[in-house]
Design a protein around this motif. Structure first.
Motif, PDB file in Angstrom:
ATOM      1  N   ALA A 185       0.786  61.922  19.883  1.00  0.00           N
ATOM      2  CA  ALA A 185       1.124  60.646  18.522  1.00  0.00           C
ATOM      3  C   ALA A 185       2.085  60.947  17.643  1.00  0.00           C
ATOM      4  O   ALA A 185       3.400  60.237  17.719  1.00  0.00           O
ATOM      5  N   ASP A 186       1.288  61.592  16.948  1.00  0.00           N
ATOM      6  CA  ASP A 186       2.569  62.101  15.719  1.00  0.00           C
ATOM      7  C   ASP A 186       4.247  62.427  16.552  1.00  0.00           C
ATOM      8  O   ASP A 186       5.429  62.500  15.355  1.00  0.00           O
ATOM      9  N   LYS A 187       4.110  63.711  17.087  1.00  0.00           N
ATOM     10  CA  LYS A 187       5.113  64.224  17.550  1.00  0.00           C
ATOM     11  C   LYS A 187       6.537  63.310  18.601  1.00  0.00           C
ATOM     12  O   LYS A 187       7.527  63.209  17.946  1.00  0.00           O
ATOM     13  N   ALA A 188       5.172  62.488  19.197  1.00  0.00           N
ATOM     14  CA  ALA A 188       6.190  61.038  20.055  1.00  0.00           C
ATOM     15  C   ALA A 188       6.452  60.965  19.321  1.00  0.00           C
ATOM     16  O   ALA A 188       8.044  60.021  19.270  1.00  0.00           O
ATOM     17  N   MET A 189       6.787  59.935  18.608  1.00  0.00           N
ATOM     18  CA  MET A 189       6.962  58.868  17.317  1.00  0.00           C
ATOM     19  C   MET A 189       7.806  59.985  16.307  1.00  0.00           C
ATOM     20  O   MET A 189       9.181  58.510  16.562  1.00  0.00           O
ATOM     21  N   VAL A 190       7.820  60.584  16.092  1.00  0.00           N
ATOM     22  CA  VAL A 190       9.138  61.186  15.434  1.00  0.00           C
ATOM     23  C   VAL A 190      10.677  61.081  16.417  1.00  0.00           C
ATOM     24  O   VAL A 190      11.060  61.521  15.913  1.00  0.00           O
ATOM     25  N   ALA A 191       9.822  62.376  17.961  1.00  0.00           N
ATOM     26  CA  ALA A 191      11.008  62.607  18.432  1.00  0.00           C
ATOM     27  C   ALA A 191      11.563  61.626  18.912  1.00  0.00           C
ATOM     28  O   ALA A 191      12.847  61.869  19.054  1.00  0.00           O
ATOM     29  N   LEU A 192      10.646  60.601  19.127  1.00  0.00           N
ATOM     30  CA  LEU A 192      11.879  59.168  19.392  1.00  0.00           C
ATOM     31  C   LEU A 192      12.334  57.862  18.821  1.00  0.00           C
ATOM     32  O   LEU A 192      13.615  58.180  18.690  1.00  0.00           O
ATOM     33  N   ALA A 193      12.051  58.358  17.621  1.00  0.00           N
ATOM     34  CA  ALA A 193      12.929  57.846  16.286  1.00  0.00           C
ATOM     35  C   ALA A 193      13.602  58.341  16.238  1.00  0.00           C
ATOM     36  O   ALA A 193      15.440  57.917  16.511  1.00  0.00           O
ATOM     37  N   LEU A 194      13.894  59.924  15.916  1.00  0.00           N
ATOM     38  CA  LEU A 194      15.058  60.478  15.730  1.00  0.00           C
ATOM     39  C   LEU A 194      15.981  60.095  17.673  1.00  0.00           C
ATOM     40  O   LEU A 194      16.968  60.137  17.160  1.00  0.00           O
ATOM     41  N   LEU A 195      15.648  60.236  18.846  1.00  0.00           N
ATOM     42  CA  LEU A 195      16.304  60.018  19.575  1.00  0.00           C
ATOM     43  C   LEU A 195      16.965  58.961  19.367  1.00  0.00           C
ATOM     44  O   LEU A 195      18.124  58.893  19.993  1.00  0.00           O
ATOM     45  N   ALA A 196      16.066  57.870  18.697  1.00  0.00           N
ATOM     46  CA  ALA A 196      16.739  56.573  18.660  1.00  0.00           C
ATOM     47  C   ALA A 196      17.958  56.675  17.472  1.00  0.00           C
ATOM     48  O   ALA A 196      18.453  55.274  17.811  1.00  0.00           O
ATOM     49  N   LEU A 197      17.760  56.878  16.448  1.00  0.00           N
ATOM     50  CA  LEU A 197      18.520  56.982  15.672  1.00  0.00           C
ATOM     51  C   LEU A 197      20.401  57.990  15.838  1.00  0.00           C
ATOM     52  O   LEU A 197      20.997  57.587  15.756  1.00  0.00           O
ATOM     53  N   ALA A 198      19.561  58.829  17.106  1.00  0.00           N
ATOM     54  CA  ALA A 198      21.034  59.492  17.382  1.00  0.00           C
ATOM     55  C   ALA A 198      22.138  59.023  18.093  1.00  0.00           C
ATOM     56  O   ALA A 198      22.905  59.217  18.576  1.00  0.00           O
ATOM     57  N   VAL A 199      21.292  58.092  19.180  1.00  0.00           N
ATOM     58  CA  VAL A 199      22.066  57.051  19.871  1.00  0.00           C
ATOM     59  C   VAL A 199      22.882  56.066  19.605  1.00  0.00           C
ATOM     60  O   VAL A 199      23.797  55.472  19.060  1.00  0.00           O
ATOM     61  N   TRP A 200      21.861  55.333  18.620  1.00  0.00           N
ATOM     62  CA  TRP A 200      21.380  54.142  17.572  1.00  0.00           C
ATOM     63  C   TRP A 200      22.377  53.933  16.380  1.00  0.00           C
ATOM     64  O   TRP A 200      22.890  52.705  15.672  1.00  0.00           O
ATOM     65  N   SER A 201      21.806  54.868  15.819  1.00  0.00           N
ATOM     66  CA  SER A 201      22.409  54.686  14.031  1.00  0.00           C
ATOM     67  C   SER A 201      23.732  54.742  13.906  1.00  0.00           C
ATOM     68  O   SER A 201      24.242  55.727  14.836  1.00  0.00           O
ATOM     69  N   PRO A 202      24.321  54.163  12.987  1.00  0.00           N
ATOM     70  CA  PRO A 202      25.850  54.478  12.525  1.00  0.00           C
ATOM     71  C   PRO A 202      26.163  55.753  12.256  1.00  0.00           C
ATOM     72  O   PRO A 202      27.070  56.153  11.943  1.00  0.00           O
TER      73      PRO A 202
END
Length: 220
Positions: free
Chosen positions: A71-88
């Protein structure tokens, strides 16, 4: 699976990871940003709470022990993916994010290969600090996206000259543009600083784990 409170919290964290991505795919911004931020912060809090409750209530289970690091690794990995795609700030997040993900995959591979002697790769205090810095950084970067989207909504319909006049105080600021800009800028600056710090700590702890594992990687 026995549905104890610690296990329920771990499952929440596991399901919150893909929900961060889904929030951006389904909801308009800034609602998607705020939901992703809320899910991530909630998951980060449960990361501490579920372990504490499991020990305090004597409800440590094999399934919970197995799911917790996933759960820890999934949370970090997918949050980083979201930032890489949608973050300014996506362009500035990609490299430290790649370092963090590479380390996670590398250390997981070491643990799997070592099998019974994986106990040599115990979590260090520096690794715990790395995780804490990582969580705070990602939360701030998600908040930056929310503040930035709110800022975009606040200045919608204004031309550049009007925005400049609001920011320098020449005209009234009824929608709080200056405050929104301040929050967007500083959450971004601090978040970027911390994500790069987390990447450095990630590299150091990854090398430390590799150094400890080398004694078990020699050929007969």
């Amino acid at each position: 699976m026995k549905m104890t409170l610690p296990n329920i919290l771990t499952l929440f964290r596991l399901l919150a990871a893909p929900a961060v991505i889904l929030s951006f795919l389904i909801l308009p911004r800034p609602f998607a940003d705020w939901l992703a931020f809320t899910l991530f912060v909630g998951a980060a809090v449960t990361d501490y709470v579920d372990g504490y409750l499991a020990r305090r209530l004597n409800q440590v289970s094999k399934i919970g022990t197995m799911l917790d690091p996933i759960a820890d690794k999934a949370m970090v990995a997918l949050a980083l993916l979201a930032l890489a795609v949608w973050s300014p700030l996506a362009a500035a997040v990609v490299l430290p994010g790649a370092v963090i993900l590479f380390r996670e995959v590398f250390v997981s591979g070491l643990r799997e290969f070592l099998g019974d002697v994986a106990g040599t790769l115990k979590v260090t205090k520096l690794a715990k600090w790395k995780t804490a810095v990582q969580m705070i950084a990602i939360a701030l970067l998600l908040a930056h996206g929310a503040f930035n989207s709110n800022l975009g909504m606040a200045v919608f319909g204004m031309d550049a000259e009007m925005v400049s006049a609001v920011l320098d105080g020449s005209v009234d600021d009824p929608v709080g543009v200056r405050g929104k800009l301040f929050r967007a800028e500083w959450s971004g600056y601090i978040g970027l600083g911390l994500i790069w710090l987390a990447a450095v700590l990630t590299g150091i702890t990854g090398w430390d784990y590799f150094s400890k594992a080398r004694a078990h990687l020699g050929e007969d």
